[in-house]
Motif scaffolding. Structure first.
Motif: not given
Length: 168
Positions: A66-67, A86-87, A98-99, A117-118
């Motif tokens: 996760v970034f 958060k990506v 996922k974002v 967004m998934e």
């Protein structure tokens, strides 16, 4: 090394969707009203500035890293602009699954998500990874998109002949 080819990806993916929307009698600008921006589909958030890595997390059977990324071209006067993303990137496929977007520092710190967004399905085509199905959602709304056709190529190879096909 894999190249993403953003312009090819957006053009090849949006054209069938816009054609379908027009066939149904809707104005193509309806996409904006459904929470979808071309930058979302092109995954332009991947080019935002890295703020931090939050570690590992499992998302729908994907192990991810996760970034947190910050929008370097953020416009505080644009109400649709997001400041942070958060990506969640699959550690197996090196692809975002996922974002979560956040409007401001306070939202990020408090975990108040603006929209999500998934990506539920993606495939490899040559040197490119293409999304098959995705959903974008926020409070009290959800947009789901399925792509029936896939094709990708490099800009150096020229514009695909079918890119500017006539909308019905």
């Amino acid at each position: 090394e894999r190249q993403f080819g953003l312009d090819e990806y957006v053009c090849k993916r949006l054209k069938p969707m816009l054609t379908h929307i027009c066939e149904l009698g809707y104005d193509p600008s309806i996409l904006a009203n459904c929470g979808v921006a071309p930058g979302d589909l092109a995954m332009s958030f991947l080019y935002w500035n890295l703020v931090s890595e939050l570690g590992e997390q499992s998302i729908r059977s994907f192990d991810t890293r996760v970034f947190v990324l910050k929008n370097s071209s953020y416009n505080k006067n644009d109400s649709k602009d997001d400041l942070y993303a958060k990506v969640f990137i699959s550690t197996e496929y090196y692809f975002p699954v996922k974002v979560q977007w956040f409007k401001a520092d306070k939202q990020l710190k408090e975990g108040v998500i603006n929209r999500t967004m998934e990506i539920s399905s993606f495939e490899s085509e040559g040197d490119f990874w293409l999304v098959d199905e995705l959903s974008i959602y926020g409070k009290k709304w959800r947009t789901e998109i399925s792509f029936d056709d896939s094709d990708a190529g490099y800009t150096k190879d020229g514009v695909p002949k079918t890119l500017f096909g006539k909308l019905k």
